[in-house]
Design an enzyme around this catalytic site. Sequence first.
Site, mmCIF file in Angstrom:
data_model
loop_
_atom_site.group_PDB
_atom_site.id
_atom_site.type_symbol
_atom_site.label_atom_id
_atom_site.label_comp_id
_atom_site.label_asym_id
_atom_site.label_seq_id
_atom_site.Cartn_x
_atom_site.Cartn_y
_atom_site.Cartn_z
ATOM 1 N N TYR A 1 -5.077 6.096 -9.125
ATOM 2 C CA TYR A 1 -6.308 5.370 -8.790
ATOM 3 C C TYR A 1 -7.486 5.903 -9.599
ATOM 4 C CZ TYR A 1 -3.984 3.022 -4.933
ATOM 5 O OH TYR A 1 -3.137 2.230 -4.188
ATOM 6 N N CYS B 1 0.830 -1.210 0.000
ATOM 7 C CA CYS B 1 0.000 0.000 0.000
ATOM 8 C C CYS B 1 0.868 1.266 0.000
ATOM 9 C CB CYS B 1 -0.907 0.004 1.218
ATOM 10 S SG CYS B 1 -1.841 1.545 1.436
ATOM 11 N N GLU C 1 -5.268 8.374 8.807
ATOM 12 C CA GLU C 1 -5.030 9.229 7.643
ATOM 13 C C GLU C 1 -3.518 9.374 7.474
ATOM 14 O OE1 GLU C 1 -4.401 11.167 4.657
ATOM 15 O OE2 GLU C 1 -6.537 10.763 4.969
#
Length: 316
Positions: free
Chosen positions: A192, A67, A144
């Site tokens: 993305y 990730c 976050e």
Amino acid sequence: MSKTIGLPPKLLIQTGRSLWTLMWQVMMGQLAPRGRAGEYLRPVSQFRDCLPRAVPGRYRLIVGMSCPWAHRTLITRVLKGLEAAIAVTEVVPSPEDGGWLFSAPFAGCQTLAELYQLAQPGYRGRSTVPVLWDDQDQKIVNNESAEIIQILNSDFNQLAIHSELNLYPESLQNEIDDWNDKIYNNVNNGVYRCGFAQTQAAYQEAVTSLFTTLDEIDQQLSDRPYLCGDFLTLADVRLFTTLIRFDVAYAGIFHCSYKRIRDYPHLSRYVRQIYQLPGIAATCELDRVRQDYYGNLFPLNPGGIIPIAPDLSWLA
């Protein structure tokens, strides 16, 4: 007489296409929420607390090695020299379960989704990495990544081996913030937006913004080692984790194939320079990146074929 081998009958093609399109739309709706024009809309992180007090051994990072958002936190941890102060727990993606799994039970949980429920019973949002986890209070401090790396840079500074390194100096904060906004929208999330676009128009807008911004950054780096000059900052950390995955995954599975990072003279030098900083290469598990993106994003790669690795000798 041998039978001619060709495409399946027209009716079979039409039926298969209709069924697959319907299934793809359903799966993409779960994987990637979309706007009216078919553009990808990234949900907002839900846990946004600050750190009460930096205590060695109390906090840990929960990360998935493939990730890019979690990778930011690992790089900042290494750069600041926080390895002894902050533990790391890894999760791995499961295409069958559609989420992250612990390789061994953690806090009584088998999955990251269960940990989110432990932290906030009844939680209905996404269960994402990275997580800054409080072992003492058994809760999520923050999920976050942009905020976690600021917390690591500042709030943990008294525990850092490299406390003299400030990745967000006051004199550069406006410039760093400007780059962060542009890079997030067009590059970090931009890849993305390309890969998860559900219409041609949405893809076209995203891919144009992506490569226009990469061209701009390449030019910016023509006369300086880092985005804001001579010093590495959080803006570089945030950009690097997308760029290091670009040729390995995004160029293929996300249809970002117009150029590779190695084709850019200044961007490729920049990525190689950061990759070769002490401790950084060990955080870049590029085989895992390739396996996880191609192996787990079923709607984008239903055949499950994982391409061979590109030539990465330019990083050495």
